[in-house]
Design an enzyme around this catalytic site. Structure first.
Site, PDB file in Angstrom:
ATOM      1  CG  ASP A  63      -1.668   1.151   1.232  1.00 10.78           C
ATOM      2  OD1 ASP A  63      -2.122   1.363   0.281  1.00 10.78           O
ATOM      3  OD2 ASP A  63      -1.970   1.582   2.242  1.00 10.78           O
ATOM      4  NE  ARG A  76       0.473  14.627  -3.035  1.00  6.13           N
ATOM      5  CZ  ARG A  76      -0.366  14.371  -2.446  1.00  6.13           C
ATOM      6  NH1 ARG A  76       0.178  13.219  -1.139  1.00  6.13           N
ATOM      7  NH2 ARG A  76      -1.563  14.022  -2.320  1.00  6.13           N
ATOM      8  CB  THR A 100      -1.836   3.662  -3.948  1.00  4.43           C
ATOM      9  OG1 THR A 100      -2.792   4.434  -2.462  1.00  4.43           O
ATOM     10  CG2 THR A 100      -1.865   3.889  -5.025  1.00  4.43           C
ATOM     11  CG  ASP A 155      -3.380   9.216  -2.999  1.00  2.00           C
ATOM     12  OD1 ASP A 155      -4.718   9.957  -3.621  1.00  2.00           O
ATOM     13  OD2 ASP A 155      -3.065   9.816  -1.871  1.00  2.00           O
ATOM     14  NE  ARG A 179      -8.797   8.495  -8.026  1.00  3.78           N
ATOM     15  CZ  ARG A 179      -8.466   9.366  -7.390  1.00  3.78           C
ATOM     16  NH1 ARG A 179      -9.534   8.198  -5.089  1.00  3.78           N
ATOM     17  NH2 ARG A 179      -8.849  10.295  -6.621  1.00  3.78           N
ATOM     18  CE  LYS A 219      -4.938  -1.049  -2.156  1.00  5.90           C
ATOM     19  NZ  LYS A 219      -5.121  -0.601  -1.047  1.00  5.90           N
TER      20      LYS A 219
END
Length: 1095
Positions: A428, A645, A725, A727, A807, A813
């Site tokens: 993760d 970022r 992930t 994210d 996403r 997963k």
């Protein structure tokens, strides 16, 4: 990727049908030719199976549904009546009946939508599952104890299962307040039913899936933490149903006649469809429910107190449906030993049959066969399981006692050897590789850049700018300030650095969705902030937002002097460095979406009446809407290479006329029924033109301690690392680079979003042409690729040095883990720290949980629990290596111990005319398997071939373990040959040297056998431990002491003679010395890799 890998799509019946049509049309023109051309268009999807994966987009214009249409072959007429029954119909009937019975037994309950009456669970028409959590692997009927020999295994499994039961009981016994007609009552989590009205306090776990009815917050909304559901630690904003939120008192929920219609339970945690209906009003009130009105189980209330109506319980909740059922994990070493044990069983049967055959099948030969099966039964290593289980327990104890990895817990004691056989590591991101703590690092204005060491300059310039503004405002205090015209109409003047810094910081402080919360203020009246001179305590203020990036930006503006002190749905207040409160009216907010990759806000300055549109977003989205510049792209690339970022911030000043025109068009677009989303986006985009570029910000998501060296060590150890992930794609790519999951020299291939088979076909072709590059793919695109090109995609992805899947849902997963297991046959390890990682951890061959900010759910469900990611390196390369090596040596030695005595029995029986007479009886056999050899053999669990420091320094040694050379058919055959050689030497030597009585054969051969076993342990040991020497001496002492009591087996006076001593010594030397010589020569001529490092 290797160019030679062809991409063959999943074949279907359509392919065969299209081939038949092609052959039919090729036969020549005729009445069927016209028909075949018509079919050609209808079944174009079938040609995908015959096309190479290098084609243009023209071939994919047909509707996607064509891919699911399988042309039916012509059905031949079946025979009827008695002829049909005789010719195979009876088989068909039996099969159909069996299938029907199986379907009846295995049929699952069909999930349906439901109507839930508020506060009346007894009105529910159907029975719903209990709201209890069950992580146990067994139930009373599946946990059937085995034999006495397997008692150790059973006890260990029982202890592990009891611990899971205790953890489940702790969760299910949590008390909640249930609202009833008589008031509040306390209920256990497991007793909550569909339709109950449950009150959940701040920082309390939500026990079941609910619809959000009321909150103590005046705004009618609350924040929840979803880290245990989707792995994201940023807080989500939830809105109460407006009809119930408007009720004067809590008890009024029972005075209305209302119900909730909820869709059937499903996996998707990001969507919900339902309606709220109040029937006792005129007309009835119907309110649409969406995901923002829901409170999913396992999330935590972060603000206020909430009341919800339960709609899903137990196994129908989103969190449980996204969690796979735990499976009993069996290590690869255990599977290999099972295969070898089967081979030994076949050898036992074969040897017994050979002995009976050589007897000539005389008399009742089947009795002799069974007697030989019993005599040679020591070939089957029954004690192997007990020795291995005790060894596994010892490995677990060593792992938990290792001072270099404090806090490590072994929760599943059956698979420590798996730590030494891993090939794929799936991890993760949030909370595992990163701390999820954002820190502002860089502000770039185009001509000047500010870093962490120059933030004080920003603070000074901001202070000077606001002091000048304040003095100008006080000078013009006599008259009210008229609305200023938009800047776009004024001539462009080059601004000073101070004014540019001022504009950039103000934009960052205003363009966000952050809400400040003051913990000390609990009463409703105290949350009012209409007065500008209110005393805001910095110590009690915390920020809530849906993204940690947002919080980091607002915290940075606070550090340089511009502080967000209050915010509600319509206004925002900032405090300047001089203490002045600036109030801004929020006119419009445009939230961030994964499609737009940007968010915006329109505000009006209450002091100047200026209207400004602020916007920030990813550089790919913002570069097209800002004015021309020559530095944005280059600086974004520079920051990304530093692992930051980036966000681009811009603004546009609006006149009152411009805003009124926009607002009219925007409201009209929001009321449209058809294509509402597209029309709203088009209106917003009309504002996003020629915006003034203010600044570029760089935020760093701090990595866990020593993540970079740990990932580098694991990569050098030969592990392929995948990051899964939930994210965003940009964030995941950034972390992959900053953590060195993807090295600086490697290219990154971002898989384009695909929605159909054709798009996936073309994108896979583009991916094939890339070589040695990391893959970044979203969960939606991954789903499409796996639907049509599962094998081809996995084969290509496995060749990548690193893979990043963003996403990803919890179910995806786990699906990826199972795909790797099925397609590669290699061992997988999953690492996570949140509840959304539990499915992945349980699906992997080895699951590791990290105790972190996201709770202990992953840690409790994992096989191994660590406190930090950096501990995984030592857990694998040191403990994984030693566990596998030790278990391999221990298991082969236990098998050798049974084979050598069985060989002696076979030689003995052959010499004495194939008689089924036991060589050793009674206590000799019991003592041989226990006190005489048990301690030295078991002491092999302390052996180590490489020191821990050396294993950490040279992780490349780990690669050899994945090849399984420590326990293979080759090593097994070597031990078989050693057993046959030593057993033959011991038995023939004793027979040659015995004098006149048979008892001397027993004494000489058994003593030589025990000494040989002790010497073989010494030969096998690579690094001596003092306990090993104690075990050797203890076993030898036990045997020598027992000779005085074994009168019925040994001739005690003969044992005391020199003849006995030299004969036993001679036989032992002949059986062991050649093996010592061979071991010495092998070490000299072909030393193993670790011995070179040791020297």
């Amino acid at each position: 990727m290797a160019e030679q890998i062809p991409l063959y799509p999943v074949r279907s019946a359509a392919a065969a049908a299209s081939c038949k049509r092609a052959a039919y049309s090729a036969a020549g023109p005729g009445p069927g030719a016209e028909r075949s051309s018509r079919y050609q268009l209808e079944d174009e999807s079938a040609h995908l199976d015959e096309m190479p994966l290098m084609m243009s987009e023209e071939g994919f214009e047909n509707d996607e549904s064509d891919y699911h249409k399988l042309p039916r072959a012509r059905i031949l007429r079946r025979k009827r009546g008695l002829e049909w029954f005789v010719c195979g119909g009876w088989k068909f009937l039996c099969t159909s009946c069996c299938d029907w019975l199986i379907n009846i037994c295995q049929r699952k309950k069909e999930l349906k939508a439901r109507t839930v009456w508020l506060g009346y669970p007894e009105k529910c028409e159907e029975k719903h599952p209990r709201n209890s959590i069950k992580n146990q692997k067994y139930n009373v009927f599946t946990f059937i104890p085995g034999g006495f020999v397997l008692a150790v295994t059973i006890m260990r499994e029982a202890i592990d299962e009891f611990r899971r039961f205790q953890r489940d009981k702790e969760v299910n016994s949590q008390l909640y307040s249930k609202l009833t007609v008589r008031g509040k009552v306390q209920v256990k989590s497991s007793d909550i039913q569909v339709g109950d009205l449950i009150i959940v306090e701040k920082n309390q776990r939500i026990p079941s899936d609910m619809v959000f009815l009321r909150t103590s917050e005046k705004a009618g909304s609350c924040f929840i933490r979803t880290d245990q559901l989707d792995g994201e630690t940023d807080w989500k904003l939830k809105v109460a149903v407006s009809c119930t939120q408007r009720l004067p008192a809590l008890g009024d929920l029972f005075s209305i006649n209302a119900y909730v219609y909820a869709q059937k339970p499903q996996l998707d945690i990001h969507s919900f469809e339902g309606t709220f209906t109040r029937e006792d009003s005129d007309p009835p009130i119907h309110e649409s429910l969406s995901i923002e009105n829901t409170l999913w189980a396992s999330t935590v209330v972060a603000s206020g107190t909430i009341i919800g109506v339960v709609i899903y319980t137990g196994k129908e909740t989103r969190s449980v449906m996204n969690t796979s059922n735990p499976k009993s994990k069996v290590g690869l070493l255990d599977l290999e030993l099972n295969q070898l044990t089967k081979a030994l069983f076949l050898a036992l049967v074969a040897l017994s049959v050979v002995m009976v055959t050589l007897q000539g099948f005389s008399g009742p030969w089947y009795r002799s066969l069974f007697r030989f099966l019993l005599l040679f039964s020591y070939i089957i290593p029954i004690s192997l399981r007990v020795n291995l289980d005790m060894g596994k327990a010892a490995y677990g104890w060593m792992i938990m006692k290792d001072e270099n990895i404090p806090g490590t817990v072994v929760r599943t004691s059956t698979i420590p050897e798996e730590l030494g056989r891993l090939v794929y590591l799936l991890t993760d991101k949030t909370g595992t590789l990163t701390r999820n703590e954002m820190v502002f690092k860089r502000l770039h204005l185009g001509t000047v850049s500010y870093g962490t060491d120059t933030m004080d300059e920003i603070q000074n310039q901001l202070m000077n700018s606001y002091s000048q503004t304040q003095s100008q405002t006080s000078g013009n205090n006599a008259s009210s300030t008229p609305p200023r015209k938009a800047q776009s109409s004024a001539p462009k003047v080059r601004k000073s650095v101070s004014s540019r810094v001022h504009e950039a910081v103000k934009a960052v402080a205003l363009c966000h969705n952050v809400t400040p919360v003051y913990e000390a203020r609990g009463a409703a009246g105290e949350t009012e902030f209409a007065e500008a001179d209110q005393d805001f305590s910095d110590d009690n203020r915390t920020y809530q937002a849906s993204s940690p990036d947002e919080v980091a930006l607002v915290q940075w503006t606070e550090s340089v002097g511009l502080t967000l002190v209050n915010r509600d749905l319509t206004s925002m207040q900032l405090r300047t460095p001089s203490g002045q409160i600036l109030t801004y009216c929020i006119l419009q907010t445009f939230p961030f979406t994964s499609e737009s990759k940007r968010m915006g806000v329109i505000v009006r300055d209450e002091s100047t009446a200026e209207i400004t549109f602020y916007m920030k977003g990813a550089d790919v989205a913002m570069s097209a809407v800002v004015q021309y510049n020559d530095w944005l792209g280059e600086e974004c690339g520079n920051m990304a290479r530093e692992g930051l970022r980036t966000l681009v911030v811009a603004k546009r000043a609006l006149t009152d006329e411009q805003y009124q025109d926009f607002e009219n068009r925007y409201n009209q677009a929001k009321l449209s029924i058809h294509d509402r989303t597209l029309k709203v986006a088009a209106v917003v985009e009309s504002l996003e033109r020629e915006m003034e570029l203010l600044c570029l910000t760089g935020v760093e998501d701090q990595l866990q301690t020593d993540v970079r060296p740990t990932l580098e060590m694991l990569r050098n150890a030969g592990l392929k690392i995948w990051m899964l992930t939930g994210d965003k794609l940009e964030t995941a790519t950034c972390i992959a680079k900053s953590s060195h999951l993807v090295s600086r020299t490697q290219d990154t291939h971002v898989f384009r979003p695909v929605t159909s088979r054709g798009e996936a076909h073309l994108e896979l072709n583009a991916f094939r042409r890339k070589h040695d590059c990391a893959l970044v793919i979203s969960g939606d695109s991954l789903e499409v690729c796996l639907k049509y090109y599962e094998h081809e995609f996995v084969e290509l992805a496995c060749q990548c040095p690193a893979v990043v899947c963003c996403r990803c849902t919890p179910t995806q997963k786990a699906h990826i883990v199972r795909l790797l297991q099925q397609h590669t046959g290699r061992r997988t390890c999953a690492i996570g720290d949140g509840g959304n990682d539990v499915s992945m951890i349980q699906a992997a061959d080895c699951g590791i949980g990290i105790e972190g900010k996201e709770g202990r759910q992953a840690s409790l469900a994992a096989d191994f629990s660590v406190s930090q990611f950096k501990h995984i390196g030592r857990l694998l390369v040191v403990h994984g290596r030693s566990s596998y090596k030790r278990s391999a040596a221990l298991s082969q030695f236990v098998m050798h111990r049974g084979l050598i005595i069985s060989t002696m029995q076979a030689v003995f029986s052959s010499v004495f005319y194939f008689a089924s007479v036991p060589l050793y009886q009674g206590f000799l056999m019991v003592g041989y398997a226990t006190v005489y050899t048990m301690f030295p053999v078991f002491s092999l669990v302390l052996d180590q071939d490489v020191k821990p420091e050396m294993a950490m320094l040279y992780p490349e040694l780990y690669k050899d373990l994945t090849k399984g050379r420590s326990l293979s058919c080759k090593t097994f055959l070597v031990w078989v040959l050693i057993s046959i050689y030593q057993g033959g030497i011991l038995m023939f030597g004793a027979l040659v040297l015995f004098e006149s009585e048979f008892v001397h054969v027993v004494a000489i051969s058994f003593t030589a056998l025990v000494l040989t076993e002790l010497l073989m342990v010494a030969l096998t040991v690579r690094t001596w431990h003092w306990l090993m020497a104690v075990a050797e001496l203890l076993s030898l002492g036990c045997y020598v002491a027992s000779l005085a009591f074994l009168n019925q087996y040994f001739d005690v006076p003969f044992i005391m003679t020199v003849t006995f001593v030299w004969k036993v010594s001679a036989i032992t030397v002949v059986s062991c010395l050649p093996l010592y010589v061979l071991k010495y020569l092998k070490r000299k001529l072909s030393p193993p890799s670790y011995s070179k490092l040791s020297s």
